[in-house]
Write a protein that holds these residues in place. Structure first.
Motif, mmCIF file in Angstrom:
data_model
loop_
_atom_site.group_PDB
_atom_site.id
_atom_site.type_symbol
_atom_site.label_atom_id
_atom_site.label_comp_id
_atom_site.label_asym_id
_atom_site.label_seq_id
_atom_site.Cartn_x
_atom_site.Cartn_y
_atom_site.Cartn_z
ATOM 1 N N UNK A 122 22.605 8.232 -4.743
ATOM 2 C CA UNK A 122 23.403 7.003 -4.832
ATOM 3 C C UNK A 122 23.759 6.638 -6.274
ATOM 4 N N UNK A 123 22.789 6.711 -7.196
ATOM 5 C CA UNK A 123 23.086 6.248 -8.560
ATOM 6 C C UNK A 123 23.780 7.298 -9.419
ATOM 7 N N UNK A 124 23.754 8.566 -9.015
ATOM 8 C CA UNK A 124 24.492 9.646 -9.673
ATOM 9 C C UNK A 124 24.038 9.922 -11.109
ATOM 10 N N UNK A 147 19.272 -4.378 -13.842
ATOM 11 C CA UNK A 147 19.432 -4.750 -12.441
ATOM 12 C C UNK A 147 19.789 -3.601 -11.518
ATOM 13 N N UNK A 148 20.376 -2.529 -12.045
ATOM 14 C CA UNK A 148 20.760 -1.385 -11.212
ATOM 15 C C UNK A 148 19.651 -0.347 -11.099
ATOM 16 N N UNK A 149 18.527 -0.584 -11.768
ATOM 17 C CA UNK A 149 17.419 0.366 -11.714
ATOM 18 C C UNK A 149 17.391 1.356 -12.861
ATOM 19 N N UNK A 150 18.377 1.284 -13.752
ATOM 20 C CA UNK A 150 18.390 2.176 -14.906
ATOM 21 C C UNK A 150 17.245 1.823 -15.839
ATOM 22 N N UNK A 151 16.545 2.847 -16.317
ATOM 23 C CA UNK A 151 15.406 2.614 -17.192
ATOM 24 C C UNK A 151 15.895 2.466 -18.628
ATOM 25 N N UNK A 203 21.544 7.806 -23.347
ATOM 26 C CA UNK A 203 22.225 7.119 -22.240
ATOM 27 C C UNK A 203 22.771 8.113 -21.217
ATOM 28 N N UNK A 204 21.935 9.077 -20.872
ATOM 29 C CA UNK A 204 22.379 10.143 -19.979
ATOM 30 C C UNK A 204 22.177 9.773 -18.504
ATOM 31 N N UNK A 205 21.312 8.843 -18.209
ATOM 32 C CA UNK A 205 21.184 8.414 -16.814
ATOM 33 C C UNK A 205 19.804 8.664 -16.238
ATOM 34 N N UNK A 206 18.823 7.864 -16.665
ATOM 35 C CA UNK A 206 17.460 7.945 -16.132
ATOM 36 C C UNK A 206 17.213 6.667 -15.341
#
Length: 347
Positions: A122-124, A147-151, A203-206
């Motif tokens: 879902x979060x890609x 808020x979106x769950x990104x660390x 900022x790669x997406x964790x």
């Protein structure tokens, strides 16, 4: 999707039990934890495994082979030198699928994988970290998320009143293979202290999401005891082969029980165990396969691995015995941790 199980750690805090044994092979409910883990994931639809091994790797290879006895496929990635958690993942690169699961194999849990995978899709992003909430975050690396769950960052061992959350890394990850481009080859690298912070900085997406179900780091002897008491109290619903004879009393096949034996639940008794007359077993006793317990023995709050022998009139409380230990008659032991192969005893 393949599952990479990190099973190469030393297990120093569980010594002497792990003196000559990989920590994930420590018995939990009379079976190696790594066996429970593989069976659990197989039941959730995962058929292909890569085991990252180093210390006493033959213990794991000899037990599992290629996995066909468990209805799965197992390959091995062997570390010639210590590589750390990220280095071990990089070392297995050629065996991994484009998207794969990574699990620290010495963490005890009963986690449903599909919600973690669904959230990842879902979060890609390229990494999803399974998180668990703890009462005291000051002993862990705590995550701060948006808020979106990104660390946003990890805060290592914060003061309790300064922690951004109570959510900590549970040692379970879903990853895209491109993560491995950020890990150098043949280098000792920590995924928790180096790789994840680097990916967050770039900022790669964790992302992270809280897992549901039981979770316990069995890294210390006290936690190892605690998870067994949780198992006996049914706070941890690990499937057990031993059949329940009465409430809280599970006994395996071929076990012989002498006259006047008293079981004080909860207890778990393995296969082909012999228990002598008028012994008192429990509460909180886990006795492994083929153990021999003499007459008039008292055994409570004790975990005993396979093939141990306890002579007549011995008294055991809050002890842990490794494989094949023999204890003489009339011994009284409290809070002992012993292993025959390590040749020693520690309280």
């Amino acid at each position: 999707m393949k599952a990479l199980l990190l099973a190469g750690g030393l297990g120093t805090r569980l010594r002497p039990l792990t003196e000559n044994l990989p920590k994930p092979m420590a018995l939990v409910g009379n079976r190696p934890w790594l066996e429970h883990l593989i069976v659990n994931f197989k039941n959730q639809g995962i058929q292909d495994f890569v085991l990252a091994v180093k210390h006493y790797s033959n213990e794991i290879r000899n037990h599992f082979g290629d996995g066909r006895s468990w209805g799965v496929n197992i390959e091995y990635a062997v570390e010639e030198t210590l590589l750390g958690t990220a280095g071990a993942i990089k070392n297995a690169e050629n065996l991994l699928s484009d998207r794969f699961l990574v699990v620290n194999a010495d963490i005890i849990h009963e986690v449903s994988i599909m919600p973690l995978l669904d959230y990842h899709i879902q979060h890609k992003g390229i990494v999803t970290i399974g998180l668990t909430e703890v009462e005291d975050p000051s002993q862990y690396g705590v995550v701060e998320q948006n808020g979106s769950g990104k660390i946003l960052r990890f805060v290592e061992k914060p003061k309790r009143d300064e922690a951004p959350s109570r959510r900590v890394n549970a040692g379970i990850y879903v990853m895209e293979k491109q993560v491995l481009e950020w890990i150098p080859k043949n280098t000792e690298v920590s995924i928790e202290r180096e790789t994840f912070p680097l990916l967050i900085e770039k900022n790669i997406g964790v992302y992270g999401t809280t897992i549901q179900g039981y979770w316990m780091d069995m890294g210390t002897k006290d936690r190892y005891r605690k998870l067994h008491w949780d198992l006996l109290d049914r706070k941890f619903s690990l499937p057990l082969q031993e059949k329940e004879q009465d409430y809280g009393i599970r006994i395996g096949e071929g076990t012989k029980i002498g006259s006047g034996v008293l079981f004080v639940p909860p207890v778990l008794i393995g296969n082909e165990v012999h228990i002598g007359d008028r012994s008192v077993i429990g509460p909180y006793a886990v006795i492994g396969d083929r153990c021999e317990i003499g007459h008039h023995v008292r055994c409570s709050e004790t975990i005993m691995w396979n093939d141990c022998k306890v002579q007549d009139a011995a008294q055991l409380k809050n002890c842990i015995f490794g494989y094949g230990l023999e204890l003489g008659s009339r011994h009284i032991l409290h809070e002992a941790v012993m292993n025959r192969t390590a040749g020693g005893m520690k309280g």
